[in-house]
Design a protein around this motif. Structure first.
Motif, PDB file in Angstrom:
ATOM      1  N   THR A 125       0.846  -1.182   0.173  1.00  0.00           N
ATOM      2  CA  THR A 125       0.113  -0.136  -0.101  1.00  0.00           C
ATOM      3  C   THR A 125       0.808   1.309   0.098  1.00  0.00           C
ATOM      4  OG1 THR A 125      -0.211  -0.302   2.406  1.00  0.00           O
ATOM      5  CG2 THR A 125      -2.025  -1.048   1.251  1.00  0.00           C
ATOM      6  N   GLY A 126       2.333   1.157  -0.131  1.00  0.00           N
ATOM      7  CA  GLY A 126       3.097   2.240  -0.178  1.00  0.00           C
ATOM      8  C   GLY A 126       2.800   3.046   1.268  1.00  0.00           C
ATOM      9  N   GLY A 127       2.720   2.465   2.078  1.00  0.00           N
ATOM     10  CA  GLY A 127       2.678   3.137   3.490  1.00  0.00           C
ATOM     11  C   GLY A 127       1.674   4.097   3.689  1.00  0.00           C
ATOM     12  N   ASP A 128       0.711   3.839   2.896  1.00  0.00           N
ATOM     13  CA  ASP A 128      -0.618   4.775   2.960  1.00  0.00           C
ATOM     14  C   ASP A 128      -1.440   4.011   3.996  1.00  0.00           C
ATOM     15  OD1 ASP A 128      -3.190   5.766   2.628  1.00  0.00           O
ATOM     16  OD2 ASP A 128      -2.879   6.050   0.315  1.00  0.00           O
ATOM     17  N   ALA A 129      -1.611   4.618   5.165  1.00  0.00           N
ATOM     18  CA  ALA A 129      -2.646   3.889   6.225  1.00  0.00           C
ATOM     19  C   ALA A 129      -3.824   4.062   5.855  1.00  0.00           C
ATOM     20  CB  ALA A 129      -2.154   4.544   7.450  1.00  0.00           C
ATOM     21  N   GLY A 130      -4.236   4.972   5.031  1.00  0.00           N
ATOM     22  CA  GLY A 130      -5.666   5.089   4.843  1.00  0.00           C
ATOM     23  C   GLY A 130      -6.083   4.056   3.823  1.00  0.00           C
ATOM     24  N   LEU A 131      -5.344   3.700   2.893  1.00  0.00           N
ATOM     25  CA  LEU A 131      -5.589   2.681   1.945  1.00  0.00           C
ATOM     26  C   LEU A 131      -5.590   1.325   2.715  1.00  0.00           C
ATOM     27  CD1 LEU A 131      -5.776   1.688  -0.986  1.00  0.00           C
ATOM     28  CD2 LEU A 131      -3.145   1.903  -1.310  1.00  0.00           C
ATOM     29  N   ARG A 132      -4.625   0.952   3.577  1.00  0.00           N
ATOM     30  CA  ARG A 132      -4.522  -0.178   4.300  1.00  0.00           C
ATOM     31  C   ARG A 132      -5.801  -0.316   4.844  1.00  0.00           C
ATOM     32  NH1 ARG A 132      -0.239  -1.538   9.030  1.00  0.00           N
ATOM     33  NH2 ARG A 132      -2.060  -0.684  10.585  1.00  0.00           N
ATOM     34  N   ALA A 133      -6.395   0.811   5.756  1.00  0.00           N
ATOM     35  CA  ALA A 133      -7.642   0.466   6.442  1.00  0.00           C
ATOM     36  C   ALA A 133      -8.966   0.057   5.528  1.00  0.00           C
ATOM     37  CB  ALA A 133      -7.682   1.841   7.532  1.00  0.00           C
ATOM     38  N   GLU A 134      -8.599   0.910   4.349  1.00  0.00           N
ATOM     39  CA  GLU A 134      -9.843   0.529   3.443  1.00  0.00           C
ATOM     40  C   GLU A 134      -9.849  -0.870   2.863  1.00  0.00           C
ATOM     41  OE1 GLU A 134      -9.849   3.149   0.026  1.00  0.00           O
ATOM     42  OE2 GLU A 134     -11.776   2.757  -0.353  1.00  0.00           O
ATOM     43  N   LEU A 135      -8.647  -1.310   2.530  1.00  0.00           N
ATOM     44  CA  LEU A 135      -8.464  -2.565   2.018  1.00  0.00           C
ATOM     45  C   LEU A 135      -9.082  -3.749   3.187  1.00  0.00           C
ATOM     46  CD1 LEU A 135      -5.121  -2.659   0.008  1.00  0.00           C
ATOM     47  CD2 LEU A 135      -7.326  -2.188  -0.720  1.00  0.00           C
ATOM     48  N   VAL A 136      -8.609  -3.445   4.467  1.00  0.00           N
ATOM     49  CA  VAL A 136      -8.744  -4.276   5.514  1.00  0.00           C
ATOM     50  C   VAL A 136     -10.335  -4.376   5.936  1.00  0.00           C
ATOM     51  CG1 VAL A 136      -8.695  -4.580   8.033  1.00  0.00           C
ATOM     52  CG2 VAL A 136      -6.705  -4.416   6.719  1.00  0.00           C
ATOM     53  N   ARG A 137     -11.062  -3.037   5.663  1.00  0.00           N
ATOM     54  CA  ARG A 137     -12.523  -3.093   5.921  1.00  0.00           C
ATOM     55  C   ARG A 137     -13.371  -3.842   4.662  1.00  0.00           C
ATOM     56  NH1 ARG A 137     -16.168  -0.469   3.458  1.00  0.00           N
ATOM     57  NH2 ARG A 137     -14.796   0.760   2.217  1.00  0.00           N
ATOM     58  N   MET A 138     -12.888  -3.711   3.410  1.00  0.00           N
ATOM     59  CA  MET A 138     -13.390  -4.493   2.389  1.00  0.00           C
ATOM     60  C   MET A 138     -13.251  -5.984   2.750  1.00  0.00           C
ATOM     61  SD  MET A 138     -11.968  -2.228  -1.022  1.00  0.00           S
ATOM     62  CE  MET A 138     -12.651  -0.752  -1.523  1.00  0.00           C
ATOM     63  N   PHE A 139     -12.195  -6.323   3.006  1.00  0.00           N
ATOM     64  CA  PHE A 139     -11.952  -7.853   3.138  1.00  0.00           C
ATOM     65  C   PHE A 139     -12.835  -8.239   4.177  1.00  0.00           C
ATOM     66  CE2 PHE A 139      -9.838 -11.736   4.250  1.00  0.00           C
ATOM     67  CZ  PHE A 139      -9.525 -12.414   3.113  1.00  0.00           C
ATOM     68  N   LEU A 140     -12.949  -7.502   5.393  1.00  0.00           N
ATOM     69  CA  LEU A 140     -13.653  -8.053   6.304  1.00  0.00           C
ATOM     70  C   LEU A 140     -15.038  -8.069   5.944  1.00  0.00           C
ATOM     71  CD1 LEU A 140     -12.005  -5.946   9.485  1.00  0.00           C
ATOM     72  CD2 LEU A 140     -12.022  -8.606   9.022  1.00  0.00           C
ATOM     73  N   GLU A 141     -15.588  -7.467   5.163  1.00  0.00           N
ATOM     74  CA  GLU A 141     -17.122  -7.064   4.586  1.00  0.00           C
ATOM     75  C   GLU A 141     -17.180  -8.388   3.540  1.00  0.00           C
ATOM     76  OE1 GLU A 141     -17.890  -2.503   4.706  1.00  0.00           O
ATOM     77  OE2 GLU A 141     -18.200  -3.735   2.799  1.00  0.00           O
ATOM     78  N   ASP A 142     -16.345  -8.548   2.749  1.00  0.00           N
ATOM     79  CA  ASP A 142     -16.434  -9.471   1.650  1.00  0.00           C
ATOM     80  C   ASP A 142     -16.080 -11.017   1.979  1.00  0.00           C
ATOM     81  OD1 ASP A 142     -16.873  -7.393   0.251  1.00  0.00           O
ATOM     82  OD2 ASP A 142     -14.965  -7.329  -1.012  1.00  0.00           O
ATOM     83  N   CYS A 143     -15.137 -11.214   2.782  1.00  0.00           N
ATOM     84  CA  CYS A 143     -14.667 -12.686   3.088  1.00  0.00           C
ATOM     85  C   CYS A 143     -15.727 -13.469   3.519  1.00  0.00           C
ATOM     86  CB  CYS A 143     -13.489 -12.552   4.198  1.00  0.00           C
ATOM     87  SG  CYS A 143     -12.626 -13.939   4.574  1.00  0.00           S
ATOM     88  N   PRO A 144     -16.568 -13.271   4.576  1.00  0.00           N
ATOM     89  CA  PRO A 144     -17.775 -14.220   4.849  1.00  0.00           C
ATOM     90  C   PRO A 144     -18.647 -14.673   3.482  1.00  0.00           C
ATOM     91  CG  PRO A 144     -17.768 -12.429   6.445  1.00  0.00           C
ATOM     92  CD  PRO A 144     -16.846 -11.975   5.420  1.00  0.00           C
ATOM     93  N   GLN A 145     -18.952 -13.576   2.876  1.00  0.00           N
ATOM     94  CA  GLN A 145     -19.540 -14.053   1.640  1.00  0.00           C
ATOM     95  C   GLN A 145     -19.003 -15.053   0.640  1.00  0.00           C
ATOM     96  OE1 GLN A 145     -20.634 -10.274  -0.096  1.00  0.00           O
ATOM     97  NE2 GLN A 145     -21.078  -9.371   1.899  1.00  0.00           N
ATOM     98  N   ARG A 146     -17.754 -14.374   0.506  1.00  0.00           N
ATOM     99  CA  ARG A 146     -16.871 -15.510  -0.536  1.00  0.00           C
ATOM    100  C   ARG A 146     -16.840 -16.818   0.009  1.00  0.00           C
ATOM    101  NH1 ARG A 146     -13.327 -10.721  -2.688  1.00  0.00           N
ATOM    102  NH2 ARG A 146     -14.585 -10.220  -4.225  1.00  0.00           N
ATOM    103  N   VAL A 147     -16.635 -17.098   1.472  1.00  0.00           N
ATOM    104  CA  VAL A 147     -16.490 -18.224   2.226  1.00  0.00           C
ATOM    105  C   VAL A 147     -17.628 -19.000   1.853  1.00  0.00           C
ATOM    106  CG1 VAL A 147     -15.855 -19.465   4.257  1.00  0.00           C
ATOM    107  CG2 VAL A 147     -14.716 -17.700   3.843  1.00  0.00           C
ATOM    108  N   ASP A 148     -18.847 -18.170   2.362  1.00  0.00           N
ATOM    109  CA  ASP A 148     -19.951 -18.981   2.214  1.00  0.00           C
ATOM    110  C   ASP A 148     -20.422 -19.388   0.810  1.00  0.00           C
ATOM    111  OD1 ASP A 148     -20.681 -18.485   4.640  1.00  0.00           O
ATOM    112  OD2 ASP A 148     -21.975 -16.884   4.214  1.00  0.00           O
ATOM    113  N   ALA A 149     -20.060 -18.279  -0.356  1.00  0.00           N
ATOM    114  CA  ALA A 149     -20.362 -19.058  -1.883  1.00  0.00           C
ATOM    115  C   ALA A 149     -19.353 -20.245  -2.248  1.00  0.00           C
ATOM    116  CB  ALA A 149     -19.744 -17.754  -2.791  1.00  0.00           C
ATOM    117  N   ILE A 150     -18.064 -20.333  -1.509  1.00  0.00           N
ATOM    118  CA  ILE A 150     -17.372 -21.533  -1.730  1.00  0.00           C
ATOM    119  C   ILE A 150     -17.939 -22.701  -1.202  1.00  0.00           C
ATOM    120  CG2 ILE A 150     -15.199 -22.547  -0.986  1.00  0.00           C
ATOM    121  CD1 ILE A 150     -13.837 -19.782  -1.247  1.00  0.00           C
ATOM    122  N   GLY A 151     -18.554 -22.501  -0.146  1.00  0.00           N
ATOM    123  CA  GLY A 151     -19.252 -23.875   0.741  1.00  0.00           C
ATOM    124  C   GLY A 151     -20.481 -24.037  -0.191  1.00  0.00           C
TER     125      GLY A 151
END
Lengths: 112, 207
Positions: free
Chosen positions: A14-40
């Motif tokens: 993320t080039g040391g951009d704390a805002g970008l890191r936080a945004e990616l983490v937020r998106m992943f936390l939102e998307d991950c459960p749905q993706r795991v469910d879709a795989i299941g």
């Protein structure tokens, strides 16, 4: 054994951009459960195309988050789907769920 | 410099777009291959760099490359494909489909920056070549206007133009080229004129 989360590598990505890191983490936390469910769901109905698509998506985002174990488990599942070896998928899915359970708390620590 | 990023995964699209914005590029994001192709079609006359994920809904990245090269063969576009490490065998297929370069996901920022710089250099070179071709075409157009069969009066040397008017040869050429005339007298004409003057002078003396 791969690292569950490489924070230093994530910061390089993320080039040391704390805002970008936080945004990616937020998106992943939102998307991950749905993706795991879709795989299941894809495994339970034995749909290789849906399994390939859902595991490919999780693999890609885990790679950017530098979550190596989850990425590797998702890649294994994508491999099962592409090879048509769905018999191996449930065990790979168990490994994925365990890796996700380890990863999410680590990510939540970063989002505080 | 405008860069199009096309990726259906919002995490990948965000990290790509934000990294490019950190480097002060003007970034547009497309969420699928169809949207990417429409952006590229509307930018056909502008030098454009695009980073396209291989696996996208509607149109895959390689198919976007193929359509761009087929539909806009003269467009100045530098197309980069993103593919995962497990899909490296796709690289040849992607380059054959019309991609100029590829990146392995997740991209390494330094490597991507270096490859983008290559793309910008190629786009700038193409742009300069296109300008030179246009200059040459303009010059050829001027030359062409002086080609063909010109009806000329064998007595006064006026030329009949396409508008049916008879024009002095100097005006005709000056209007159709960058040539300009400076008037003088050539040695044979000067000699002939001298002889003519001398003849008149002798005739007057005899009178």
């Amino acid at each position: 054994m791969k690292e569950i989360l490489d924070v230093a590598a994530l910061d390089r990505q993320t080039g040391g951009d704390a805002g970008l890191r936080a945004e990616l983490v937020r998106m992943f936390l939102e998307d991950c459960p749905q993706r795991v469910d879709a795989i299941g769901a894809a495994i339970s109905v034995a749909d290789p195309a849906a399994l390939a698509s859902a595991s490919h998506a999780l693999k890609g985002s885990a790679a950017y988050l530098k979550a190596a174990t989850v990425r590797e488990c998702a890649a294994d599942l994508e491999g099962c789907a592409r090879d048509g070896s769905l018999a191996d998928a449930p065990a790979a899915f168990d490994r994925l769920r365990a890796a996700v359970e380890d990863l999410l708390p680590e990510l939540r620590k970063l989002s505080v | 410099m405008k860069i199009l990023v096309a990726d259906d995964d919002r995490i990948a699209a965000t990290v790509l777009a934000q990294t490019l914005r950190q480097w002060e590029f003007d970034v547009t994001v497309a969420a699928d291959g169809g949207e990417a192709l429409r952006h590229l079609q509307s930018a056909a006359t502008t030098p454009t760099l695009a980073i396209l994920d291989w696996m996208m809904p509607e149109l895959e990245g390689a198919e976007v490359c193929r359509r761009v090269r087929l539909e806009m063969p003269l467009a100045n576009m530098y197309l980069m494909l993103l593919t995962s490490l497990e899909s490296k065998d796709r690289i040849v297929a992607g380059l054959e489909a019309g991609a100029d370069d590829y990146l392995i996901k997740p991209f390494d920022p330094e490597e991507m920056r270096a490859r983008i710089n290559v793309g910008i250099r190629v786009l700038a070179l193409q742009e300069r070549l296109a300008e030179q071709v246009k200059d040459l075409q303009d010059a050829l157009t001027n030359v062409k206007q002086l080609h063909g069969l010109l009806p000329i009066c064998s007595y006064c040397k006026r030329i009949r133009g396409d508008d049916q008017y008879w024009t002095a040869v100097e005006s005709y050429i000056a209007e159709r080229s960058n040539a300009q005339f400076s008037h003088g007298i050539c040695p044979p004409c000067a000699s002939a004129l001298e002889r003519e003057i001398e003849k008149h002078r002798s005739a007057r003396q005899q009178d």
